[in-house]
Design a protein around this motif. Structure first.
Motif, short mmCIF file in Angstrom:
data_model
loop_
_atom_site.label_atom_id
_atom_site.label_comp_id
_atom_site.label_asym_id
_atom_site.label_seq_id
_atom_site.Cartn_x
_atom_site.Cartn_y
_atom_site.Cartn_z
N GLY A 249 0.80 -1.22 0.00
CA GLY A 249 0.00 0.00 0.00
C GLY A 249 0.83 1.27 0.00
O GLY A 249 2.04 1.25 0.23
N MET A 250 0.14 2.36 -0.27
CA MET A 250 0.75 3.67 -0.26
C MET A 250 -0.21 4.64 0.41
O MET A 250 -1.42 4.64 0.10
CB MET A 250 1.07 4.12 -1.68
CG MET A 250 2.04 5.29 -1.76
SD MET A 250 3.68 4.94 -1.09
CE MET A 250 4.27 3.66 -2.20
N ILE A 258 -4.45 0.33 -1.57
CA ILE A 258 -3.89 -1.02 -1.47
C ILE A 258 -3.84 -1.65 -2.86
O ILE A 258 -4.83 -1.62 -3.60
CB ILE A 258 -4.73 -1.91 -0.53
CG1 ILE A 258 -4.76 -1.32 0.88
CG2 ILE A 258 -4.18 -3.34 -0.51
CD1 ILE A 258 -5.72 -2.05 1.81
N LEU A 259 -2.70 -2.19 -3.22
CA LEU A 259 -2.58 -3.07 -4.39
C LEU A 259 -2.38 -4.49 -3.88
O LEU A 259 -1.59 -4.71 -2.95
CB LEU A 259 -1.40 -2.67 -5.27
CG LEU A 259 -1.70 -1.71 -6.45
CD1 LEU A 259 -2.21 -0.38 -5.94
CD2 LEU A 259 -0.45 -1.53 -7.31
N CYS A 260 -3.09 -5.44 -4.47
CA CYS A 260 -2.97 -6.82 -4.02
C CYS A 260 -3.32 -7.77 -5.16
O CYS A 260 -3.81 -7.33 -6.22
CB CYS A 260 -3.86 -7.10 -2.81
SG CYS A 260 -5.64 -6.98 -3.14
N GLU A 261 -3.07 -9.04 -4.94
CA GLU A 261 -3.47 -10.07 -5.90
C GLU A 261 -4.94 -10.41 -5.72
O GLU A 261 -5.44 -10.53 -4.59
CB GLU A 261 -2.64 -11.34 -5.68
CG GLU A 261 -3.11 -12.53 -6.52
CD GLU A 261 -2.56 -13.86 -6.05
OE1 GLU A 261 -2.90 -14.90 -6.67
OE2 GLU A 261 -1.80 -13.89 -5.05
N HIS A 262 -5.65 -10.56 -6.84
CA HIS A 262 -7.01 -11.10 -6.84
C HIS A 262 -6.98 -12.39 -7.67
O HIS A 262 -6.55 -12.38 -8.81
CB HIS A 262 -8.00 -10.10 -7.45
CG HIS A 262 -9.42 -10.54 -7.31
ND1 HIS A 262 -10.26 -10.03 -6.34
CD2 HIS A 262 -10.16 -11.44 -8.01
CE1 HIS A 262 -11.45 -10.60 -6.45
NE2 HIS A 262 -11.41 -11.47 -7.46
N PHE A 263 -7.42 -13.48 -7.06
CA PHE A 263 -7.31 -14.79 -7.69
C PHE A 263 -8.68 -15.46 -7.73
O PHE A 263 -9.48 -15.34 -6.79
CB PHE A 263 -6.34 -15.66 -6.89
CG PHE A 263 -6.19 -17.07 -7.39
CD1 PHE A 263 -5.24 -17.39 -8.34
CD2 PHE A 263 -7.00 -18.09 -6.90
CE1 PHE A 263 -5.08 -18.69 -8.79
CE2 PHE A 263 -6.86 -19.39 -7.35
CZ PHE A 263 -5.90 -19.70 -8.30
N LEU A 301 5.44 -2.50 -3.98
CA LEU A 301 5.39 -1.06 -4.20
C LEU A 301 6.53 -0.35 -3.49
O LEU A 301 6.90 -0.72 -2.37
CB LEU A 301 4.08 -0.49 -3.66
CG LEU A 301 2.82 -0.50 -4.52
CD1 LEU A 301 1.66 0.08 -3.73
CD2 LEU A 301 3.03 0.27 -5.80
N LEU A 302 7.07 0.67 -4.13
CA LEU A 302 8.02 1.55 -3.47
C LEU A 302 8.05 2.89 -4.19
O LEU A 302 7.65 2.98 -5.35
CB LEU A 302 9.41 0.94 -3.42
CG LEU A 302 10.26 0.96 -4.70
CD1 LEU A 302 11.73 0.82 -4.32
CD2 LEU A 302 9.85 -0.16 -5.63
N GLU A 303 8.55 3.89 -3.47
CA GLU A 303 8.71 5.22 -4.04
C GLU A 303 10.21 5.50 -4.12
O GLU A 303 10.92 5.41 -3.11
CB GLU A 303 8.01 6.27 -3.17
CG GLU A 303 7.25 7.28 -3.99
CD GLU A 303 6.37 8.19 -3.13
OE1 GLU A 303 5.96 9.24 -3.65
OE2 GLU A 303 6.11 7.87 -1.97
N ALA A 304 10.72 5.81 -5.32
CA ALA A 304 12.14 6.08 -5.49
C ALA A 304 12.32 6.99 -6.70
O ALA A 304 11.56 6.91 -7.67
CB ALA A 304 12.92 4.78 -5.70
N ALA A 466 2.67 0.62 5.27
CA ALA A 466 2.18 1.73 4.45
C ALA A 466 1.89 2.88 5.41
O ALA A 466 0.89 2.85 6.13
CB ALA A 466 0.92 1.34 3.69
N GLY A 467 2.77 3.87 5.43
CA GLY A 467 2.63 4.93 6.42
C GLY A 467 2.88 4.36 7.81
O GLY A 467 3.90 3.72 8.05
N ASN A 468 1.94 4.59 8.73
CA ASN A 468 2.09 4.08 10.09
C ASN A 468 1.26 2.83 10.34
O ASN A 468 1.07 2.43 11.49
CB ASN A 468 1.70 5.17 11.10
CG ASN A 468 2.73 6.30 11.14
OD1 ASN A 468 3.92 6.04 11.05
ND2 ASN A 468 2.25 7.53 11.26
#
Length: 504
Positions: A249-250, A258-263, A301-304, A466-468
């Motif tokens: 998440g971000m 939230i980004l996640c897998e959906h199966f 996920l990451l921020e760079a 993700a954050g706190n």
């Protein structure tokens, strides 16, 4: 880096061995039998003197017998030997048999430096795989496939100056030495395997995994003390034939995405979705991944570099690729292929010690979840170099990545899955002791178990800050009619094929 000298064939007393073409010209030294000149009381034998004069770095022995101190000291880094079992509960051969016999979840193997006392060794490499409980042969072959490359890997360590393990404390075997099984024990093992096969078939038909995503109102470092864990707030459950897992998440402007897998069990393929509200978990399918599409999961996920970046798992495409956000969170563009030609699951990207690092587990037969592979680079887009020690770790209990590594009080911690009893049973947070382009060591620090009294008590395999807050996932066992039909039809087709083969 100097050359490691070890190419020498040792044989017991007798005629010279017939060598394959690849070993023609290799020097042979004839060692006497145990009762002769290798006895410590008789001093250094001519064979040991010849061995010492060869200026070797190590000797690899496959002979399970006592050796004189002179022989053990003849090479610079001593005499090495494979041992099977973990020496805590299992010790001796046949390789992998007694773990199958006892129904043990993990089978182990060691590459050791032999010491004068046969009950103590220095461990140079160790590995632990999930026991192939339905086949001793498969379990033995799995162990042998891991250990055969260990001497070469230790040679690479020596060339890079990573020799600390040779001076570490010796380990004394606590387990009794096992011997060859009797006929009665072989029969008992076959009966136990048959009973397990029935149980496995029943579970595959009637007990299926369903994962869901939850939020814990604590930073990930709080999980270093699991006794003070905050409660989990779960997303509403999905339909019976669907699941959500691998959340990342971000937090932007106070809003969690939230980004996640959906199966879906209907087509057995996962894809990535975005969820922007815990109370109304409507998901949007994310445009990301290779073309043609493959199964996707673990959208790291990451921020760079002032960009939002994502590495989804695309092991079926045999690549690790980096995507940048074109329109967050549902549209992404591929910016670099970091690694190709290898099927890696749960690739995890992080920065440490002046390098960018990629960690992942190889998705291979009997190897998934137990091998850790590393790559490093100066720039996030590469070029990426494989770690010379790959796989740097073999341990089904604490290898496959389970979220982003994090630093607490100056120490790097790496979450990993424990898949020894079932896939994604719990998370082990490892404390990284050494991480350089030539060396890697870590140790298990704490286990994070699923909430046994919660709605998802049977597994947990992601910790992602993700954050706190920390995103997690949880597993429960349910009955899925679509999966029941798929498994039943597959078993019937397999049985029909076997009957046709017997008929012909």
């Amino acid at each position: 880096m100097r050359e490691v000298r070890a190419l020498l064939l040792l044989t017991l007393k007798g005629p010279p061995a017939d060598l394959p073409k690849s070993l023609v010209g290799v020097q042979q030294i004839l060692l006497p039998r145990p009762a002769a000149a290798d006895d410590a009381s008789s001093g250094e034998s001519p064979a040991v003197a010849q061995l010492r004069s060869s200026n070797l770095d190590f000797v690899l022995t496959f002979v399970d017998r006592p050796h004189s101190p002179q022989f053990l000291a003849a090479a610079r880094y001593g005499v090495w030997q494979f041992q099977f079992g973990d020496w805590t509960r299992y010790r001796g051969g046949p390789a992998g048999f007694w773990e199958v016999y006892d129904g043990e979840s993990v089978s182990g193997a060691l590459l050791t430096r032999v010491l004068p006392s046969r009950d103590t060794v220095i461990i140079l490499r160790d590995g632990y795989v999930r026991t192939a409980a339905l086949s001793y042969t498969a379990n033995r072959n799995n162990l042998l496939a891991r250990v055969t490359r260990w001497p070469a890997q230790v040679c690479v360590d020596i060339r890079h100056g990573a020799t600390a393990r040779f001076s570490q404390n010796a380990v004394r075997g606590a387990a009794r030495v096992r011997n060859l099984p009797t006929r009665r024990e072989l029969f008992t093992c076959r009966c136990r395997i048959g009973a397990r096969a029935v149980a496995v078939a029943w579970r595959s038909l009637f007990r299926h995994d369903q994962w869901n995503v939850g939020v814990v109102e604590q930073p990930v470092a709080a999980f270093l003390n699991p006794q003070k864990r905050a409660p989990v707030r779960w997303l509403p459950a999905t339909k019976r034939a669907e699941l959500r897992a691998d959340p990342f998440g971000m937090l932007r402007d106070g809003r969690l995405t939230i980004l996640c897998e959906h199966f879906s069990y209907h087509d057995h393929r996962g894809f990535i979705v975005a969820i922007e509200s815990m109370s109304d978990p409507h998901s949007v399918r994310v445009a990301i991944g290779p073309v043609p599409a493959v199964h996707m999961s673990y959208p790291f996920l990451l921020e760079a570099d002032e960009r939002m970046l994502c590495i989804p798992e695309t092991s079926a495409a045999q690549e690790i690729s980096l995507y940048a956000s074109e329109r967050f969170p549902d549209r992404w563009t591929k910016v670099a292929t970091l690694v190709t030609g290898v099927a890696i699951v749960d690739a995890t990207l992080f920065h440490h010690g002046g390098h960018w690092w990629l960690a992942g587990s190889e998705d291979a037969a009997f190897g998934a979840n137990c091998e850790l592979h590393l790559w490093y680079a100066q720039s996030i887009t590469g070029p990426w170099c494989a770690h010379p020690g790959n796989p740097v770790k073999v341990d089904i209990r604490s290898t496959r990545p389970a979220g982003a590594p994090f630093v607490q009080d100056g120490v790097l911690y790496r979450p990993a899955q424990d898949c020894s009893r079932t896939y994604g049973a719990r998370v082990i947070i490892n404390r990284v002791l050494t991480l350089t382009p030539s060396d890697f060591r870590e140790e298990a620090f704490v286990a994070v178990d699923p909430e046994r009294a919660g709605p998802y008590p049977n597994g947990l395999h992601t910790l992602s800050q993700a954050g706190n807050v920390t995103l997690i996932d949880g597993k429960r066992f349910i009955f899925v009619p679509a999966e029941f039909r798929r498994v039943l039809l597959k078993k019937l087709a397999s049985a029909f094929k076997r009957s046709r083969q017997r008929a012909t």
